[in-house]
Design an enzyme around this catalytic site. Structure first.
Site, short mmCIF file in Angstrom:
data_model
loop_
_atom_site.label_atom_id
_atom_site.label_comp_id
_atom_site.label_asym_id
_atom_site.label_seq_id
_atom_site.Cartn_x
_atom_site.Cartn_y
_atom_site.Cartn_z
N CYS A 156 0.83 -1.21 0.03
CA CYS A 156 0.05 0.02 -0.01
C CYS A 156 0.91 1.29 -0.19
CB CYS A 156 -0.84 -0.02 1.29
SG CYS A 156 -2.36 -1.12 1.21
N1 COA Z 1 -20.18 -9.36 7.87
C1 COA Z 1 -20.67 -9.35 9.03
N2 COA Z 1 -20.21 -9.85 9.97
C2 COA Z 1 -18.67 -9.82 9.74
C3 COA Z 1 -18.15 -9.45 8.49
C4 COA Z 1 -18.81 -9.39 7.48
N3 COA Z 1 -18.82 -9.09 6.41
N4 COA Z 1 -16.94 -9.99 8.47
C5 COA Z 1 -16.70 -9.92 9.89
N5 COA Z 1 -17.78 -10.26 10.66
C6 COA Z 1 -17.83 -10.35 11.85
C7 COA Z 1 -16.52 -11.08 12.55
O1 COA Z 1 -16.63 -12.48 12.50
C8 COA Z 1 -16.66 -10.59 13.84
O2 COA Z 1 -17.60 -11.49 14.65
P1 COA Z 1 -17.29 -12.08 16.21
O3 COA Z 1 -17.32 -10.55 16.93
O4 COA Z 1 -18.35 -12.84 16.59
O5 COA Z 1 -16.17 -12.69 16.07
C9 COA Z 1 -17.23 -9.24 14.00
O6 COA Z 1 -17.92 -9.39 12.74
C10 COA Z 1 -16.37 -8.07 14.15
O7 COA Z 1 -14.96 -8.51 13.09
P2 COA Z 1 -13.67 -7.74 13.01
O8 COA Z 1 -12.90 -8.35 12.00
O9 COA Z 1 -13.17 -7.66 14.17
O10 COA Z 1 -14.24 -6.33 12.40
P3 COA Z 1 -13.46 -4.91 12.61
O11 COA Z 1 -14.19 -3.88 13.51
O12 COA Z 1 -12.02 -5.14 13.14
O13 COA Z 1 -13.31 -4.65 11.10
C11 COA Z 1 -11.88 -4.35 9.23
C12 COA Z 1 -12.69 -5.08 10.17
C13 COA Z 1 -11.17 -5.47 8.30
C14 COA Z 1 -12.54 -3.36 8.36
C15 COA Z 1 -10.75 -3.50 10.15
O14 COA Z 1 -10.09 -4.28 11.16
C16 COA Z 1 -9.86 -2.95 9.43
O15 COA Z 1 -9.97 -1.81 8.56
N6 COA Z 1 -8.47 -2.95 9.94
C17 COA Z 1 -7.63 -2.37 9.06
C18 COA Z 1 -7.41 -2.89 7.80
C19 COA Z 1 -6.27 -2.15 7.10
O16 COA Z 1 -6.12 -1.01 6.76
N7 COA Z 1 -5.57 -3.03 6.17
C20 COA Z 1 -4.66 -2.62 5.13
C21 COA Z 1 -5.01 -3.39 3.98
S1 COA Z 1 -3.84 -3.24 3.12
#
Ligand code: COA
Length: 373
Positions: A156
Site C-alpha cells: 500500500c
Molecule cells: N459481515 C458480517 N459480519 C462480519 C463480516 C461481514 N462481512 N466480517 C466479519 N464479521 C464479524 C466477525 O466475524 C466478528 O464477529 P465476532 O465478533 O463474532 O468474532 C465481527 O464481525 C467483528 O469482526 P472484526 O474483523 O473484528 O471487525 P473490525 O471491526 O476489526 O473490522 C476491518 C474489520 C478489516 C474493517 C478492520 O479491522 C480494518 O479496517 N482494519 C485495518 C485494515 C487495513 O488497513 N488493512 C490494510 C490492508 S492493505
C-alpha cells in the site's frame, strides 16, 4: 540540487461498480451453496458453516459503500468468485499497462508534458501481473517515453515510496521528468470467498508526474521532503509467489495464496505508527500541524483515517481537510492517497502545505510533504 514538484496527476477508474448490497448477495449465495454441498461435514461437526455477510457491517466497520472492478461478472458469480480477465497475447499491452496508460496520459496532460520528455517511469504497485520484463518498461514503450523504467512493490505504500525515489532523482539531476504510476488490480489478490475481507478492495490506477519545480507550466506542488519507514509484520500477508510450484502441495487453491490480514491488529498497530511518522516528518521540516491545509491519507478504513487525522491535527479534522474517497473506491492499495490528492487539491492556494501519507503491509509508511506553488 533541484526542487522536485508534482505537476500533474491522473486517475483511471474502471467502469464496473459493485455495491455492498450486490457483493453481499453474491457472497451469501456462495455461502449457502458451500454449506449445502458440505452439509454432512457441517452436521458431523467437521466443518464450520460459512456465515452470511452484511452491508451494514461493511459500512460500519470500514466506511466503504462500493468499489470499482475490472471484471464484475466473475467476482459476483458464486461459482467463480474472482475476476476473469481476457488472456492477452504477449505482443499486446498487459492489463496493468493498459490501465497505467490511461492514468499517465491524464497526468501528462495536466502537467503539459509530452510523454517523450519523460526519462523515468516507475511502476509502483502491490502486485505485478508477471515477473518480467518489468511492467514499467512496457508502459515506457507504449507511452513513448525515454530514459529508463523499473517496477517496485511496497504494497500500500508503493506510490509514496515511488514518489520518494523519483523526487530524489529529480533533485539530484539524474533524471529531469519522471512519472510514477500505480495500476492496482486488487480484485486479483482479494479473497472474495472470505467474509472477513471480501469487501475491502477495488481496482484503479493513478499516476503522478514529477519534475523540476522550475520546469512546471502551471500551478503545482513542490515536494518539500519525503519520508519512508518500514517495520516487519506478518499481519498483512500473501504467500503467493514464484516458488509456488516448488511447494509440496503445488499450485492447489490455498487460502494464503490470496490477501490475508489480522485487521484488528493492523488497525491498533498502524494508527500510532502513522501518526508519529507524520508528526515527526513535519516537525523536522519546522512545520506545525496547524500549518497543514490538507491530509491525503491512505484509504483503507474511515475510522483509521479519523483517528490519524485527529492525532496529527490535534483536533477533529474539519470537512474537506482530510478527504476520503474510500466510500466510492474501497481500498485501492497504493493508489488511494493519490486519488484523494488528485481529486481534492486544486483549491489549495500558493503557500499552502499538505501531506500525502500511505501505509500498509510490511508494515510500511510513506509521507510526502507538499507546498502549493
Ligand atoms: N459481515 C458480517 N459480519 C462480519 C463480516 C461481514 N462481512 N466480517 C466479519 N464479521 C464479524 C466477525 O466475524 C466478528 O464477529 P465476532 O465478533 O463474532 O468474532 C465481527 O464481525 C467483528 O469482526 P472484526 O474483523 O473484528 O471487525 P473490525 O471491526 O476489526 O473490522 C476491518 C474489520 C478489516 C474493517 C478492520 O479491522 C480494518 O479496517 N482494519 C485495518 C485494515 C487495513 O488497513 N488493512 C490494510 C490492508 S492493505
Amino acid at each position: 540540487m533541484f526542487k522536485p514538484a508534482i505537476t500533474g496527476t491522473g486517475v483511471f477508474t474502471p467502469e464496473n461498480i459493485i455495491t455492498n448490497d450486490e457483493l453481499v448477495a453474491s457472497f451469501n449465495a456462495y455461502a449457502d451453496k458451500m454449506n449445502a454441498e458440505n452439509a454432512k461435514a457441517i452436521d458431523a461437526g467437521e466443518m464450520a458453516p460459512l456465515q452470511h455477510s452484511s452491508s451494514e457491517f461493511i459500512f460500519k466497520a470500514s466506511g466503504i459503500e462500493q468499489r470499482h472492478v475490472l471484471d464484475k461478472e466473475g467476482v459476483l458469480n458464486p461459482d467463480v468468485m474472482h475476476p476473469q480477465l481476457r488472456q492477452r497475447d504477449d505482443d499486446e499491452p498487459g492489463v496493468m499497462t493498459e490501465m497505467a496508460l490511461d492514468a499517465c496520459k491524464k497526468a501528462l496532460a495536466q502537467a503539459q508534458v509530452d510523454a517523450s520528455e519523460i526519462d523515468l517511469v516507475i511502476c509502483a504497485a502491490s502486485n505485478m501481473e508477471r515477473a518480467y520484463p518489468a511492467i514499467a518498461i512496457e508502459i515506457q514503450k507504449e507511452l513513448g517515453a525515454g530514459g529508463f523504467a523499473f517496477d517496485m512493490n511496497v504494497a500500500c505504500s508503493s506510490a509514496t515510496f515511488g514518489i520518494q525515489a523519483a523526487a530524489d532523482m529529480v533533485r539530484a539531476g539524474s533524471v529531469r521528468k519522471a512519472i510514477v504510476v500505480n495500476p492496482e488490480i486488487c480484485s486479483g489478490h482479494l479473497e472474495w470467498r472470505d467474509r472477513d475481507c471480501h469487501f475491502i478492495f477495488g481496482d484503479v490506477a493513478t499516476a503522478s508526474v514529477i519534475e523540476r519545480s522550475e520546469d512546471a507550466k502551471g500551478a503545482h506542488f513542490e515536494i518539500i521532503s519525503t519520508r519512508c519507514a518500514t517495520q516487519f509484520s506478518n499481519n498483512i500477508r500473501n504467500n503467493n509467489g514464484f516458488l509456488r510450484r516448488s511447494r509440496p502441495d503445488g499450485v492447489i487453491d490455498r487460502r494464503d495464496m490470496q490477501f490475508m490480514q489480522n485487521g484488528r491488529k493492523v488497525f491498533k498497530e498502524v494508527v500510532p505508527m502513522v501518526s508519529a511518522h507524520m508528526l515527526s516528518h513535519i516537525a523536522d521540516e519546522g512545520i506545525s500541524a496547524d500549518q497543514l491545509s490538507r491530509l491525503w491519507l491512505h484509504q483503507a478504513n474511515k475510522s483509521m483515517n479519523d483517528f490519524i487525522g485527529k492525532k496529527v491535527l490535534g483536533r477533529t479534522p474539519e470537512d474537506g481537510e482530510q478527504p476520503n474517497i474510500l466510500q466510492d473506491y474501497a481500498n485501492t492499495s497504493s493508489a488511494g492517497s493519490i486519488i484523494a490528492f488528485s481529486k481534492f487539491s486544486d483549491d489549495l492556494t500558493p503557500g499552502d502545505y499538505g501531506v500525502i501519507c500511505s501505509f500498509g503491509a510490511g508494515y510500511s509508511v510513506g509521507s510526502v510533504l507538499l507546498k502549493r506553488r
